[in-house]
Scaffold this motif. Structure first.
Motif, short mmCIF file in Angstrom:
data_model
loop_
_atom_site.label_atom_id
_atom_site.label_comp_id
_atom_site.label_asym_id
_atom_site.label_seq_id
_atom_site.Cartn_x
_atom_site.Cartn_y
_atom_site.Cartn_z
N ASP A 1 -10.48 5.39 4.77
CA ASP A 1 -10.14 3.90 5.45
C ASP A 1 -11.61 3.55 6.16
O ASP A 1 -11.96 2.45 6.15
CB ASP A 1 -9.11 4.07 6.64
N THR B 1 1.09 -1.50 8.44
CA THR B 1 1.80 -0.31 8.11
C THR B 1 2.82 -0.01 9.40
O THR B 1 2.81 -0.87 10.38
CB THR B 1 0.95 1.09 8.53
N GLN C 1 1.60 4.75 12.39
CA GLN C 1 0.35 4.98 12.34
C GLN C 1 -0.79 4.42 13.38
O GLN C 1 -2.01 4.25 13.11
CB GLN C 1 -0.15 4.65 11.08
N PHE D 1 -5.00 3.88 13.42
CA PHE D 1 -5.86 2.53 13.36
C PHE D 1 -6.74 2.30 14.56
O PHE D 1 -7.86 1.83 14.59
CB PHE D 1 -4.84 1.63 12.69
N SER E 1 0.76 -1.32 -0.07
CA SER E 1 0.02 0.08 0.11
C SER E 1 0.77 1.21 -0.03
O SER E 1 0.77 2.25 0.86
CB SER E 1 -0.93 -0.05 1.26
N ASN F 1 2.37 5.08 -1.50
CA ASN F 1 1.79 6.10 -2.09
C ASN F 1 2.26 6.12 -3.38
O ASN F 1 3.51 6.12 -3.85
CB ASN F 1 2.04 7.37 -1.20
N1 ARG Z 1 -0.50 4.72 2.03
C1 ARG Z 1 -0.28 4.47 3.38
C2 ARG Z 1 1.06 4.71 3.58
O1 ARG Z 1 1.93 4.86 2.88
C3 ARG Z 1 -0.64 2.91 3.98
C4 ARG Z 1 -2.03 2.49 3.79
C5 ARG Z 1 -2.49 1.23 4.43
N2 ARG Z 1 -3.63 0.70 4.27
C6 ARG Z 1 -4.71 1.50 4.72
N3 ARG Z 1 -5.88 1.14 4.54
N4 ARG Z 1 -4.50 2.44 5.41
O2 ARG Z 1 1.56 5.06 4.77
#
Ligand code: ARG
Length: 585
Positions: free
Chosen positions: A322, A342, A346, A350, A129, A131
């Protein structure tokens, strides 16, 4: 009686049943099974002690009653004894060890043995996942390799796994990217290394917006245009995502990582209004300084620090997408369990996401899945700080993997000059990529770890080179005999293990089942790594203590069975971790 795959887990169930048969308060009795001191047995149940103590009874009497109430199959498979004040020890009989080794004789049979752990469960695993428009760097490898291993492990244990790459393909960075693309791009660079050029464009645009407020406004205007569906900006956005995806795919292929879906953040754009509406109707979301937010009054921090689910300018954010993602995963994928990987930074996001989801789903009567935020620490350089190149930039993943292969090639060339260059290249690929991957998986994922080439590529200790070498060594035993370790014929006539080293190795092999169960329960591939490392060590002790290629056909068959199963379990385990194994090194 056939031998269960997960012997300890089955014994646990039997003890609970025995408690009822013996007239104990079965609901209040927990067997408290653990691994026994190998001198006394394989498993120890300590539950009689606590049970007796709470009722002022004699624990030994309770233990005796429990043993008497066990079904006959238990005494057929184990030597059972009571130790100390009332510990029950179970020692697997050699015939049971043999039965297990004969039953679980192939990858398919191991898999069907393990399949009852998660049979009938659907897990969505959201991993990697990244960016869009940024290159993958070292920090990205953890989510990729841990996610791939978790997906393979859950599937091996019977779960239906939906692998979803939740790409960060929406958000404020596109304002700058599109403005930069229109004004700063170098077409030649874009053709030769597109992602590199996109990253340069982004950085240059970011700098330009900081220098000049008018540029910042222009970038913001591009973002608004994109969000309003402007055709030109949509097309640019699309091509930026394609460039990015192409570069990601190369690395996924190099690491043998695959996805069933790549539903990025943008996929949820049209699904956000429902989230806002439902959370507001449920009385969970409220307006605060123009933003839509969810407070969690029962939480020490989130009672004052809300989860912002829509920004004050009306734009969506990470929380909005999300939340929509959670809903989509239960409605569309019918997920029983959602696992998101992740880094640990984060964790607040979550935690708030899950608190909000629970309340929302409960209000609406939606089925609540299990949720796990699988988080991991950072990779550090030898100085103990986040790993960087000498110029201070993050190390690109591509460069790291190429370096791993190159270093492994040097090592292989030193060790095995006799092999042809293509052979050495192939070995170097498995060893180099495997080493980087294994070094990561073998760590406790919650902590940071220090990356050093010497450690990662060492042929000693809990490393990929050591384990791959152990595998190749067993292949070579069979090669010398002119046999194939996976041919069922090589183990016919094998009898139960006899010597201390044979028994110790057989017991370790049977422990593969509990290892799989613990690894998947905690979603910690490091448990499997530790087990495989210990198994290879046990094999070495056995191989030193007991000669395998002896004239006596009975002894030879008995020991070859242990060699063949060690190979099977090592190769199966390493593949579950994503490594490619070799028959020679
Ligand atoms: N794009 C996010 C990053 O680079 C991670 C995403 C993880 N998945 C989610 N459903 N939030 O940190």
């Amino acid at each position: 009686m056939p031998v269960a795959f997960a012997i300890a887990e089955e014994l646990n169930t039997k003890l609970i049943a025995a408690a009822a048969t013996a007239g104990l308060e079965a609901n209040a009795f927990a067997p408290e099974m653990r691994t026994a001191d190998p001198q006394h047995g394989d498993f120890q149940a300590n539950g009689a002690l606590g049970y007796a103590k709470a009722r002022k009874l004699n624990p030994r009497t309770i233990a005796e009653k429990l043993i008497a109430a066990l079904p006959p199959a238990a005494s057929e498979h184990f030597d059972v004894s009571i130790a100390g004040p009332g510990f029950i020890n179970f020692k697997l009989k050699p015939a049971t060890l043999l039965g297990w080794l004969q039953t679980y004789d192939s990858v398919e049979h191991l898999k069907s043995g393990a399949s009852h752990f998660y049979g009938g469960y659907r897990h969505v695993v959201d991993f990697s996942s990244p960016n869009t428009a940024k290159q993958l760097h070292v920090g990205h490898i953890r989510g990729m390799v841990i996610g791939e291993a978790i997906s393979r492990l859950l599937a091996f244990c019977g779960a239906e796994v939906v692998r979803d790459n939740h790409i960060g393909d929406w958000g404020t960075q596109f304002g700058k990217l599109i403005w930069g693309y229109k004004h700063l791009r170098n077409d030649a660079a874009l053709a030769s290394d597109p992602l590199e050029e996109l990253e340069r464009i982004y950085k240059a645009a970011d700098a330009a917006t900081k220098e000049n407020p008018a540029t910042l406004d222009a970038a913001r205007a591009e973002l608004v245009q994109l969000q309003n569906g402007d055709a030109e900006n949509r097309a640019l956005w699309h091509s930026i995502n394609l460039i990015s995806a192409g570069a990601f795919d190369k690395i996924y292929r190099q690491l043998d990582i695959r996805f069933d879906h790549q539903l990025g953040e943008s996929f949820y754009n049209e699904k956000l209004q429902r989230v806002y509406d439902e959370l507001r109707e449920a009385g969970l979301a409220e307006e605060s300084q123009g933003a839509l937010v969810v407070f969690h009054p029962e939480h020490p921090r989130f009672k004052t620090q809300p989860f912002i689910i829509r920004k004050s300018d009306g734009a969506s954010n990470y929380a909005s997408t999300d939340l929509a993602t959670m809903l989509y995963r239960i409605e569309h994928f019918k997920a029983h369990s959602i696992v998101i990987l992740t880094d640990a930074r984060q964790s607040d996001h979550f935690e708030q996401l899950w608190l909000t989801t629970k309340k929302w789903f409960e209000k609406k009567g939606y089925r609540l899945p299990r949720f796990e935020h699988v988080m991991f620490g950072s990779i550090l350089g030898e100085d103990g700080k986040a790993i960087k190149t000498r110029s201070g930039d993050p190390i690109k993943l591509k460069a790291l993997l190429d370096e791993a292969e190159e270093r492994a090639f040097q090592l292989v060339t030193e060790k095995s000059r006799e092999l042809s260059e293509p052979e050495r290249r192939d070995i170097a690929n498995a060893v180099g990529i495997g080493a980087v991957r294994y070094a990561d998986l073998a760590q406790n994922r919650s902590s940071d770890y220090v990356f050093t080439w010497d450690k990662v590529l060492s042929f000693e200790g809990n490393t990929a080179p050591y384990l791959l070498y152990a595998v190749a060594r067993i292949h070579s035993i069979f090669r010398k005999l002119g046999q194939d370790a996976y041919d069922p014929g090589v183990t016919t006539g094998a009898t139960a293990p006899e010597t201390a080293a044979e028994i110790a190795l057989a017991r370790k092999l049977v422990g593969f089942a509990s290892t799989l169960s613990q690894t998947t329960a905690q979603l910690r591939p490091s448990y499997l790594c530790t087990y495989l490392y210990e198994l290879a060590g046990e094999f070495s002790s056995f191989y030193t203590a007991d000669k395998v290629i002896v004239d006596d056909p009975a002894i030879r068959a008995r020991r070859l069975l242990l060699c063949a199963r060690t190979l099977l379990v090592l190769e199966t385990g390493l593949r579950l971790l994503g490594l490619r194994t070799l028959t020679r090194m």
